[in-house]
Structure formats: C-alpha cells, structure tokens
Design a protein around this motif. Structure first.
Motif, PDB file in Angstrom:
ATOM      1  N   LYS A   1      55.965  58.000  11.268  1.00  0.00           N
ATOM      2  CA  LYS A   1      57.291  57.682  10.738  1.00  0.00           C
ATOM      3  C   LYS A   1      58.387  58.303  11.603  1.00  0.00           C
ATOM      4  N   ASP A   2      58.156  59.524  12.087  1.00  0.00           N
ATOM      5  CA  ASP A   2      59.133  60.189  12.943  1.00  0.00           C
ATOM      6  C   ASP A   2      59.225  59.523  14.309  1.00  0.00           C
ATOM      7  N   LEU A   3      58.097  59.000  14.784  1.00  0.00           N
ATOM      8  CA  LEU A   3      58.066  58.423  16.118  1.00  0.00           C
ATOM      9  C   LEU A   3      58.605  57.001  16.176  1.00  0.00           C
ATOM     10  N   LEU A   4      58.518  56.264  15.076  1.00  0.00           N
ATOM     11  CA  LEU A   4      58.956  54.861  15.066  1.00  0.00           C
ATOM     12  C   LEU A   4      60.468  54.745  14.985  1.00  0.00           C
ATOM     13  N   ASP A   5      60.944  53.652  15.508  1.00  0.00           N
ATOM     14  CA  ASP A   5      62.356  53.307  15.438  1.00  0.00           C
ATOM     15  C   ASP A   5      62.705  52.966  13.977  1.00  0.00           C
ATOM     16  N   PRO A   6      63.848  53.365  13.472  1.00  0.00           N
ATOM     17  CA  PRO A   6      64.205  53.038  12.081  1.00  0.00           C
ATOM     18  C   PRO A   6      64.218  51.538  11.796  1.00  0.00           C
ATOM     19  N   GLY A   7      64.614  50.742  12.766  1.00  0.00           N
ATOM     20  CA  GLY A   7      64.617  49.288  12.569  1.00  0.00           C
ATOM     21  C   GLY A   7      63.216  48.743  12.385  1.00  0.00           C
ATOM     22  N   ILE A   8      62.288  49.230  13.181  1.00  0.00           N
ATOM     23  CA  ILE A   8      60.896  48.793  13.071  1.00  0.00           C
ATOM     24  C   ILE A   8      60.316  49.262  11.745  1.00  0.00           C
ATOM     25  N   LEU A   9      60.673  50.462  11.345  1.00  0.00           N
ATOM     26  CA  LEU A   9      60.186  51.000  10.078  1.00  0.00           C
ATOM     27  C   LEU A   9      60.652  50.138   8.908  1.00  0.00           C
ATOM     28  N   GLU A  10      61.899  49.713   8.937  1.00  0.00           N
ATOM     29  CA  GLU A  10      62.429  48.837   7.880  1.00  0.00           C
ATOM     30  C   GLU A  10      61.708  47.492   7.868  1.00  0.00           C
ATOM     31  N   LYS A  11      61.437  46.946   9.047  1.00  0.00           N
ATOM     32  CA  LYS A  11      60.711  45.673   9.127  1.00  0.00           C
ATOM     33  C   LYS A  11      59.313  45.806   8.537  1.00  0.00           C
ATOM     34  N   LEU A  12      58.656  46.909   8.839  1.00  0.00           N
ATOM     35  CA  LEU A  12      57.313  47.131   8.297  1.00  0.00           C
ATOM     36  C   LEU A  12      57.335  47.275   6.780  1.00  0.00           C
ATOM     37  N   LYS A  13      58.340  47.973   6.268  1.00  0.00           N
ATOM     38  CA  LYS A  13      58.461  48.117   4.812  1.00  0.00           C
ATOM     39  C   LYS A  13      58.719  46.770   4.158  1.00  0.00           C
ATOM     40  N   ALA A  14      59.574  45.953   4.765  1.00  0.00           N
ATOM     41  CA  ALA A  14      59.864  44.626   4.220  1.00  0.00           C
ATOM     42  C   ALA A  14      58.616  43.758   4.240  1.00  0.00           C
ATOM     43  N   GLN A  15      57.852  43.843   5.317  1.00  0.00           N
ATOM     44  CA  GLN A  15      56.621  43.063   5.419  1.00  0.00           C
ATOM     45  C   GLN A  15      55.609  43.520   4.367  1.00  0.00           C
ATOM     46  N   ALA A  16      55.513  44.826   4.140  1.00  0.00           N
ATOM     47  CA  ALA A  16      54.598  45.347   3.125  1.00  0.00           C
ATOM     48  C   ALA A  16      55.006  44.867   1.732  1.00  0.00           C
ATOM     49  N   ASP A  17      56.302  44.876   1.449  1.00  0.00           N
ATOM     50  CA  ASP A  17      56.782  44.391   0.153  1.00  0.00           C
ATOM     51  C   ASP A  17      56.474  42.912  -0.023  1.00  0.00           C
ATOM     52  N   GLN A  18      56.652  42.143   1.055  1.00  0.00           N
ATOM     53  CA  GLN A  18      56.382  40.712   0.998  1.00  0.00           C
ATOM     54  C   GLN A  18      54.889  40.467   0.749  1.00  0.00           C
ATOM     55  N   MET A  19      54.034  41.223   1.407  1.00  0.00           N
ATOM     56  CA  MET A  19      52.600  41.058   1.212  1.00  0.00           C
ATOM     57  C   MET A  19      52.190  41.428  -0.210  1.00  0.00           C
ATOM     58  N   LYS A  20      52.805  42.467  -0.777  1.00  0.00           N
ATOM     59  CA  LYS A  20      52.509  42.844  -2.160  1.00  0.00           C
ATOM     60  C   LYS A  20      52.935  41.752  -3.121  1.00  0.00           C
ATOM     61  N   ALA A  21      54.090  41.130  -2.857  1.00  0.00           N
ATOM     62  CA  ALA A  21      54.577  40.050  -3.721  1.00  0.00           C
ATOM     63  C   ALA A  21      53.642  38.843  -3.641  1.00  0.00           C
ATOM     64  N   GLU A  22      53.180  38.512  -2.443  1.00  0.00           N
ATOM     65  CA  GLU A  22      52.258  37.389  -2.289  1.00  0.00           C
ATOM     66  C   GLU A  22      50.935  37.669  -3.001  1.00  0.00           C
ATOM     67  N   GLU A  23      50.464  38.889  -2.905  1.00  0.00           N
ATOM     68  CA  GLU A  23      49.226  39.255  -3.576  1.00  0.00           C
ATOM     69  C   GLU A  23      49.379  39.158  -5.094  1.00  0.00           C
ATOM     70  N   ALA A  24      50.530  39.572  -5.598  1.00  0.00           N
ATOM     71  CA  ALA A  24      50.782  39.483  -7.039  1.00  0.00           C
ATOM     72  C   ALA A  24      50.816  38.023  -7.481  1.00  0.00           C
ATOM     73  N   LYS A  25      51.427  37.148  -6.666  1.00  0.00           N
ATOM     74  CA  LYS A  25      51.458  35.723  -6.995  1.00  0.00           C
ATOM     75  C   LYS A  25      50.056  35.141  -7.011  1.00  0.00           C
ATOM     76  N   GLN A  26      49.227  35.544  -6.054  1.00  0.00           N
ATOM     77  CA  GLN A  26      47.855  35.051  -6.007  1.00  0.00           C
ATOM     78  C   GLN A  26      47.060  35.513  -7.217  1.00  0.00           C
ATOM     79  N   ARG A  27      47.241  36.777  -7.607  1.00  0.00           N
ATOM     80  CA  ARG A  27      46.540  37.272  -8.804  1.00  0.00           C
ATOM     81  C   ARG A  27      46.988  36.518 -10.047  1.00  0.00           C
ATOM     82  N   GLU A  28      48.293  36.275 -10.150  1.00  0.00           N
ATOM     83  CA  GLU A  28      48.822  35.553 -11.305  1.00  0.00           C
ATOM     84  C   GLU A  28      48.278  34.132 -11.339  1.00  0.00           C
ATOM     85  N   ALA A  29      48.220  33.476 -10.176  1.00  0.00           N
ATOM     86  CA  ALA A  29      47.689  32.114 -10.114  1.00  0.00           C
ATOM     87  C   ALA A  29      46.210  32.098 -10.491  1.00  0.00           C
TER      88      ALA A  29
END
Length: 86
Positions: free
Chosen positions: A23-51
């Motif tokens: 976390k200290d070594l990564l660029d803050p912009g890249i860190l935000e992108k990774l967090k957004a991608q993780a949130d998106q993947m969690k949302a997709e997984e929740a949709k799949q479980r619901e389906a």
C-alpha cells in the motif's frame, strides 16, 4: 542540540524497523483503481449469488407444483388419520 539529535535518532529506527507495505509503495491512483475493481467484483458476486438463489427458489416452486399435481405423491405423503375429518 544534543537532545534534539538523540530524539531524532531514536525515532528513525522505529520507522526503519517497519517493512514497507504494498500500500505504501503503490501510487494512490492505482490504489483507488484497485479498490474500485474489488468493489465491482464483490457487487458482481453478490448479483450472481442472488440470481442463483432465485433460480433455486423457482426450481423448488416448480418441483412442488409438479408434486402437487401427482396423485401418487399426494397419496403417499398424506396423513391417513381420517378420524380428524369426521
């Protein structure tokens, strides 16, 4: 001046003892992108479980409807205590 040097020297080894994290070594912009991608993947997984849950519920409902129309199944699973209905 001697006291300032002692305090500065004592605080630096504490920080040097801690290893650098990713976390200290990564660029803050890249860190935000990774967090957004993780949130998106969690949302997709929740949709799949619901389906999957909805599909399972529909299958159970269809199976129950099929069994309700099967006279043999109803006869096997009915209670044979007819004295209650007299």
């Amino acid at each position: 001046m001697g006291k300032k040097n002692r305090q500065a020297a004592s605080s630096k080894p504490v920080q040097a003892d801690k290893p650098a994290t990713l976390k200290d070594l990564l660029d803050p912009g890249i860190l935000e992108k990774l967090k957004a991608q993780a949130d998106q993947m969690k949302a997709e997984e929740a949709k799949q479980r619901e389906a999957a849950q909805e599909k399972a519920a529909e299958e159970r409902k269809a199976e129950q409807k099929r069994l309700d129309n099967n006279f043999g199944h109803l006869l096997e699973n009915s209670k044979l205590d007819w004295r209650k209905y007299k």
